[in-house]
Design a protein around this motif. Structure first.
Motif: not given
Length: 100
Positions: A14, A16, A21-24, A30, A32, A46, A48, A99
């Motif tokens: 996913t 950002p 923003s972190p990437i899933l 994630c 980030g 999100i 976290m 997460v």
């Protein structure tokens, strides 16, 4: 199979919504920046629940987040010990439905 539930090779990670923003990467993992990790509103948005710091730079995690530091950039650290700390955090957080 070592493929985690919810993972599909046909779906890219996913992206950002912003540069900070972190990437899933996986449904429970994630990637980030330090700036993202310091943004408590972003972490809440999100869901976290745990943070892993892979650098030796000091970091104070937001209240309520489980935290592990795996200083992979420290030449005097044991990489196998750091890897085990990382895997323990990822596994326990995933089992709890969180997460990292």
């Amino acid at each position: 199979s070592i493929t985690p539930p919810g993972y599909s090779e046909s779906l890219p990670p996913t992206s950002p919504t912003s540069r900070d923003s972190p990437i899933l990467i996986l449904p429970f993992l994630c990637l980030g920046s330090l700036k993202a990790a310091r943004n408590q509103d972003l972490l809440v948005s999100i869901s976290m629940s745990a943070l892993m710091n892979c650098a030796s730079q000091d970091f104070v995690p937001p209240e309520g987040c489980e935290y592990v530091q795996c200083a992979l950039d420290d030449p005097y650290t044991s990489l196998s010990l750091q890897r085990q700390k990382a895997m323990d955090l990822i596994s326990s957080t995933r089992q709890d439905g969180g997460v990292v």
